[in-house]
Design an enzyme around this catalytic site. Sequence first.
Site, PDB file in Angstrom:
ATOM      1  N   GLY A  10       0.827  -1.210   0.000  1.00  0.00           N
ATOM      2  CA  GLY A  10       0.000   0.000   0.000  1.00  0.00           C
ATOM      3  C   GLY A  10       0.860   1.258   0.000  1.00  0.00           C
ATOM      4  CD  GLN A  11      -1.096   5.810  -2.886  1.00  0.00           C
ATOM      5  OE1 GLN A  11      -0.379   6.728  -3.278  1.00  0.00           O
ATOM      6  NE2 GLN A  11      -2.405   5.892  -2.873  1.00  0.00           N
ATOM      7  CG  LEU A  38      -6.837  -6.434   7.389  1.00  0.00           C
ATOM      8  CD1 LEU A  38      -7.010  -4.939   7.167  1.00  0.00           C
ATOM      9  CD2 LEU A  38      -6.456  -6.708   8.835  1.00  0.00           C
ATOM     10  CB  ALA A  61      -8.202   0.081   3.970  1.00  0.00           C
ATOM     11  CE1 TYR A  62     -13.258  -4.815  -1.656  1.00  0.00           C
ATOM     12  CE2 TYR A  62     -13.690  -2.472  -1.871  1.00  0.00           C
ATOM     13  CZ  TYR A  62     -13.829  -3.755  -2.331  1.00  0.00           C
ATOM     14  OH  TYR A  62     -14.550  -4.003  -3.474  1.00  0.00           O
ATOM     15  CB  THR A 102     -11.393   7.843   4.136  1.00  0.00           C
ATOM     16  OG1 THR A 102     -11.669   8.549   2.927  1.00  0.00           O
ATOM     17  CG2 THR A 102     -12.688   7.214   4.609  1.00  0.00           C
ATOM     18  CE1 TYR A 126     -11.999   3.008   1.353  1.00  0.00           C
ATOM     19  CE2 TYR A 126     -12.681   5.294   1.088  1.00  0.00           C
ATOM     20  CZ  TYR A 126     -11.724   4.355   1.446  1.00  0.00           C
ATOM     21  OH  TYR A 126     -10.494   4.780   1.904  1.00  0.00           O
ATOM     22  CE  LYS A 130     -10.580   3.588   5.877  1.00  0.00           C
ATOM     23  NZ  LYS A 130      -9.379   2.739   6.213  1.00  0.00           N
ATOM     24  CD1 TRP A 151      -9.353  13.661  -1.901  1.00  0.00           C
ATOM     25  CD2 TRP A 151      -8.631  15.150  -3.403  1.00  0.00           C
ATOM     26  NE1 TRP A 151     -10.432  14.351  -2.363  1.00  0.00           N
ATOM     27  CE2 TRP A 151     -10.035  15.273  -3.280  1.00  0.00           C
ATOM     28  CE3 TRP A 151      -7.971  16.000  -4.276  1.00  0.00           C
ATOM     29  CZ2 TRP A 151     -10.781  16.196  -4.017  1.00  0.00           C
ATOM     30  CZ3 TRP A 151      -8.702  16.922  -5.008  1.00  0.00           C
ATOM     31  CH2 TRP A 151     -10.088  17.017  -4.882  1.00  0.00           C
TER      32      TRP A 151
END
Length: 295
Positions: A10-11, A38, A61-62, A102, A126, A130, A151
Site C-alpha cells: 500500500g502507498q 483482514l 484497507a479495502y 478517510t 466505502y 471506513k 486524496w
Amino acid sequence: MRLVVTGREGQVAASLLEAGRRRAGVEVIAIGRPELDLARPDMVIEAIAAAKPDIVVSAAAYTAVDQAEDEPDLAFAVNAVGAGKVAEAASRLGVPVIHLSTDYVFDGSKDSAYVETDATAPASAYGASKLAGEQAVAAASPHHLILRTAWVYSPFGKNFVKTMLRLAADRDEIAVVADQWGNPTSALDVADAILHAAAQLNDGKSFAGIYHLAGTGEANWSGFARHILDTSRVSGGPWARVRDIATIDYPTKARRPANSRLSSAKFASAFGWDAPDWRKSTETVVRRLLIDGTK
Ligand SMILES: NC(=O)c1ccc[n+]([C@@H]2O[C@H](COP(=O)([O-])OP(=O)(O)OC[C@H]3O[C@@H](n4cnc5c(N)ncnc54)[C@H](OP(=O)(O)O)[C@@H]3O)[C@@H](O)[C@H]2O)c1
C-alpha cells in the site's frame, strides 16, 4: 521503536517502510497477505503479535471505492471487522494503534473544511465501511489514534498522479472533474507525520482520538491535474491540456463528496507537525516518478 504496519504494498505502508529506513532508532515492519488477511479475522491477532510491535499502524484497507458498491460485505469485513481486530491485537499487547481513515466519512455538504467534531454521513459503501472501522477501532483499543487522510498519492501503488502522467504520455487533452474539492496528500508526508506522532506515543503521551491529517492547501481534481502536468513539463516529462468537467459528466458507481476538505489544525497543535503545501509535495512525487517510472 518498532512499528508494525498492515498492508505491504500500500502507498502508506511503502512510504513508512522507506521513511523507517532513513531514521535511526526506528524499525518498520510491514505485514500483509497471505499471513495477515483482514477478511479473515481469526488470523489477525496472532499475525500482529508475531511481529512484536511497539506501535501498530493500521493502514491496510479495502480501498476500491467504486467496487465497494458491488461488494459492500467484503468492504465491511476488511475495513470494519478487520480493522477492529487489528486494534484489538494492539490492545492485547498493550501498545497504541494508529489507524488510517478517510475524508469520505463526510457527505460533502459543508461549505468549509471539515473538523473532527463535524457530523459524519458517508455517501458511499466505502465511506460507510471506513466509518464503521473508526468505531470498531475506538471500541477495541483505548489507546488509538485515528487519522483521517484524503486524496493520497505517492511514488508507490495506484494513484491519481501516476494516472495523469500515464494519460499525458499518449493524449493531448485530459478531462478532469472540477467540482470536487479536497486536500491532495502525499503518502510520504503521511509517513513522516506518523513517525513524528509515533515517537510521542512511544514516550507514553496519550492523545487518543480522531485527527484530520491532509496536505496543506486545497484543490479540485482538475487544478491538481494541472499542477502535476505543469510540473512534469518543466521537468522534461509528458504534458497534456486539462479540460474541466463536472461530476455529472463523469459518472461513477460511488458518490463522492463535492467538498471533503479537512482542517488538520488539531493534529498540528497536538503533535507539532504541519503538512507541507500540497503543491510542493506533488512536485516531489512527480519528479520521482519521472525518474523511477509510473508502473
Ligand atoms: N488512497 C487514498 O486516496 C486514501 C484517502 C483517504 C484515506 N485512505 C486510507 O488510508 C489508508 C492507506 O491507503 P493507501 O492509499 O496506502 O491504500 P492502498 O495503496 O490502496 O493499499 C491498501 C493496502 O491494503 C491491503 N489490503 C487490502 N485488502 C486487504 C486484506 N483483506 N488483508 C490485508 N491487507 C489488505 C492491500 O494489500 P495488497 O497489496 O495485497 O492488495 C494494500 O497493501 C487506508 O486505510 C485508506 O482507507 C486512503
